[in-house]
Design an enzyme around this catalytic site. Structure first.
Site, PDB file in Angstrom:
ATOM      1  N   GLY A 193       7.820   2.001   8.238  1.00  0.00           N
ATOM      2  CA  GLY A 193       8.151   0.842   7.410  1.00  0.00           C
ATOM      3  C   GLY A 193       7.044   0.579   6.405  1.00  0.00           C
ATOM      4  N   PRO A 194       7.154  -0.518   5.647  1.00  0.00           N
ATOM      5  CG  PRO A 194       7.744  -2.595   4.774  1.00  0.00           C
ATOM      6  CD  PRO A 194       8.223  -1.522   5.699  1.00  0.00           C
ATOM      7  CG  ASP A 244       4.729  14.101  12.443  1.00  0.00           C
ATOM      8  OD1 ASP A 244       5.038  15.188  11.907  1.00  0.00           O
ATOM      9  OD2 ASP A 244       5.151  13.002  12.038  1.00  0.00           O
ATOM     10  N   GLY A 291       7.643   6.488   7.503  1.00  0.00           N
ATOM     11  CA  GLY A 291       8.832   6.447   8.359  1.00  0.00           C
ATOM     12  C   GLY A 291       8.955   5.163   9.166  1.00  0.00           C
ATOM     13  CE  LYS A 305       1.677   2.628   9.482  1.00  0.00           C
ATOM     14  NZ  LYS A 305       1.628   3.936  10.170  1.00  0.00           N
ATOM     15  CG  LEU A 337      -2.025  -1.005   1.303  1.00  0.00           C
ATOM     16  CD1 LEU A 337      -2.697  -0.966   2.670  1.00  0.00           C
ATOM     17  CD2 LEU A 337      -3.048  -0.750   0.204  1.00  0.00           C
ATOM     18  N   GLY A 338       2.005   1.198   0.618  1.00  0.00           N
ATOM     19  CA  GLY A 338       2.842   2.387   0.697  1.00  0.00           C
ATOM     20  C   GLY A 338       3.883   2.209   1.784  1.00  0.00           C
ATOM     21  CD  GLU A 339       9.237   1.483   3.032  1.00  0.00           C
ATOM     22  OE1 GLU A 339       9.186   0.965   1.894  1.00  0.00           O
ATOM     23  OE2 GLU A 339      10.117   1.237   3.876  1.00  0.00           O
TER      24      GLU A 339
HETATM   25  P1  AMP Z   1       2.461   5.596   7.002  1.00  0.00           P
HETATM   26  O1  AMP Z   1       3.600   4.763   7.464  1.00  0.00           O
HETATM   27  O2  AMP Z   1       1.359   5.670   7.989  1.00  0.00           O
HETATM   28  O3  AMP Z   1       2.906   6.949   6.490  1.00  0.00           O
HETATM   29  O4  AMP Z   1       1.824   4.822   5.754  1.00  0.00           O
HETATM   30  C1  AMP Z   1       2.445   4.740   4.502  1.00  0.00           C
HETATM   31  C2  AMP Z   1       1.373   4.579   3.436  1.00  0.00           C
HETATM   32  O5  AMP Z   1       0.665   3.352   3.632  1.00  0.00           O
HETATM   33  C3  AMP Z   1       0.290   5.661   3.478  1.00  0.00           C
HETATM   34  O6  AMP Z   1       0.648   6.765   2.709  1.00  0.00           O
HETATM   35  C4  AMP Z   1      -0.920   4.959   2.909  1.00  0.00           C
HETATM   36  O7  AMP Z   1      -0.884   5.033   1.502  1.00  0.00           O
HETATM   37  C5  AMP Z   1      -0.713   3.520   3.345  1.00  0.00           C
HETATM   38  N1  AMP Z   1      -1.485   3.222   4.561  1.00  0.00           N
HETATM   39  C6  AMP Z   1      -1.085   3.376   5.861  1.00  0.00           C
HETATM   40  N2  AMP Z   1      -2.044   2.996   6.709  1.00  0.00           N
HETATM   41  C7  AMP Z   1      -3.089   2.594   5.946  1.00  0.00           C
HETATM   42  C8  AMP Z   1      -4.405   2.111   6.233  1.00  0.00           C
HETATM   43  N3  AMP Z   1      -4.825   1.957   7.489  1.00  0.00           N
HETATM   44  N4  AMP Z   1      -5.211   1.810   5.187  1.00  0.00           N
HETATM   45  C9  AMP Z   1      -4.793   1.982   3.917  1.00  0.00           C
HETATM   46  N5  AMP Z   1      -3.585   2.432   3.576  1.00  0.00           N
HETATM   47  C10 AMP Z   1      -2.732   2.749   4.575  1.00  0.00           C
END
Ligand code: AMP
Length: 378
Positions: A83-84, A201, A81, A106, A77-79
């Site tokens: 982690g993935p 933050d 600070g 996460k 979905l993304g990463e």
């Molecule tokens: P973060 O570490 O919270 O910045 O998350 C990194 C990326 O993961 C975010 O920009 C979202 O695209 C995706 N993401 C994080 N948490 C969620 C979630 N609960 N549902 C869907 N995507 C998420």
């Protein structure tokens, strides 16, 4: 991850420590921050016993590996600070009492800038605090060196992606105001909690969106207890994200709920202008959004010029004026002159009621798409 984010996160390992606590701070025996400090040194068994009332599920690494198809790239979905993040699906057989649902898993990057302490802060804060505008933490995994977090799945991802990604559809005005209001309600809840919490933050990448664009705050790794009793602030090492941080906090380390209000003002500007809080690709004087935009907020002609051109004029002028005036107050250099988050909520409440005329879908041509991402097949 942006360069400035990396630089700031290098402070993180010590961020949760409140420096030179006053006697009053020492009395905060059961504050969330205190719990973080207490459990930091405890075993995972102690933690799960202590969190028993919080409805958090404790997952094994194997379970999380299974529901994410071995953390496959198709589920990525993304990463950030920490982690993935991977999408997973929990079926109704995994745990009694846990309904079938998609989740976001996460995984703490052991080589990254955050660690056990930020993981613990997230578990403790989000384990105790529940609100429609805070992302729901479903559970966690603490096995050997693995640290994972399991959240409700937010189908529209982060506001940062929705607002700034080049391929995304422009968010209509009413949706922007709805997002601002949702995020404001989340912050107001934290500030008004029995033991107030300063989020510290607040930024577009920490706001997640569900399918109806309901905004929820995520990432409590930097959150800290607010002042108690007669105190007005806590002193901490400065952490946060450049471009969003209140000037007095940056200069003195004095943290108050008003620091979050300043960051909210920056976010409101991002929603109004479609510009990032810091953008090194712009001319020097336009790089810091708050510095550049603030003098233009009080003048209607100037304001109309800085509203996001992707809205193609489809916004409510009086609503924009009110939102701009609110942003101006939030960005006041004197923390005491900033509104409280509950005033922000009251001001934003009527602004979302605007009938957007559909701006249509993508405005990108196939050529533009290919130029930006040569991997796209024409
Ligand atoms: P973060 O570490 O919270 O910045 O998350 C990194 C990326 O993961 C975010 O920009 C979202 O695209 C995706 N993401 C994080 N948490 C969620 C979630 N609960 N549902 C869907 N995507 C998420």
């Amino acid at each position: 991850m942006t360069v400035e984010k990396r630089a700031w996160q290098s402070f993180i390992p010590v961020c949760c420590k409140v420096e030179s606590p006053s006697p009053k701070h020492k009395k905060q025996n059961n504050s969330l921050q205190r719990l973080v400090a207490l459990w930091d040194l405890s075993s995972s068994e102690d933690l799960s016993n202590s969190l028993a009332g919080s409805n958090l599920h404790v997952f094994t690494f194997e379970e999380l590996r299974m529901i994410t198809h071995s953390f496959s790239s198709s589920n990525f979905l993304g990463e950030g600070g920490f982690g993935p993040v991977h999408k997973g699906f929990i079926d109704d057989k995994l745990r009694p009492g846990l309904k079938a649902q998609p989740v976001a898993v996460k995984v703490l990057d052991l080589d990254g800038f955050q660690g056990h302490r930020e993981w613990l802060t997230e578990v403790i804060f989000l384990g105790q605090l529940r609100h429609p505008h805070l992302v729901k933490l479903i559970g966690y995994c603490c096995e050997d060196e693995y640290r994972l977090l399991v959240y409700e799945y937010m189908p529209r991802g982060s506001l940062e992606n929705q607002l700034f990604r080049r391929y995304s559809v422009s968010l209509p005005w009413s949706v922007r105001m709805k997002i601002a209001l949702g995020a404001a309600k989340g912050l107001a809840f934290l500030h008004q909690a029995d033991k107030p919490v300063i989020y510290r933050d607040f930024k577009a990448s920490n706001i997640l969106l569900d399918s109806d664009y309901n905004a929820k705050l995520s990432d409590f790794g930097l959150a800290t207890d607010g002042p108690e009793g007669d105190d007005t602030h806590v002193s901490t090492r400065v952490v946060g994200t450049e471009g969003y941080t209140a000037p007095e906090y940056l200069m003195t380390g004095h943290l108050t709920a008003a620091s979050d209000v300043y960051s909210f003002g920056v976010l409101l500007l991002e929603l109004l202008t479609g510009r990032r809080s810091l953008d090194e690709n712009r001319p020097q004087r336009e790089q810091n959004l708050a510095v550049w935009a603030k003098p233009q907020l009080k003048n209607l002609r100037k304001l109309n010029r800085i509203i996001d051109p992707r809205l193609e004029g489809q916004y409510c002028e009086s609503g924009a004026q009110k939102a701009a005036s609110l942003a101006y107050q939030c960005l006041s250099h004197q923390p005491k002159l900033r509104p409280t988050m509950s005033t922000v909520v009251d001001t934003l409440e009527p602004l979302k009621d605007f009938n957007d005329i559909s701006l249509g879908p993508f405005v990108y041509t196939v050529g533009d798409l290919h130029k930006e991402n040569p991997k796209v097949k024409l």
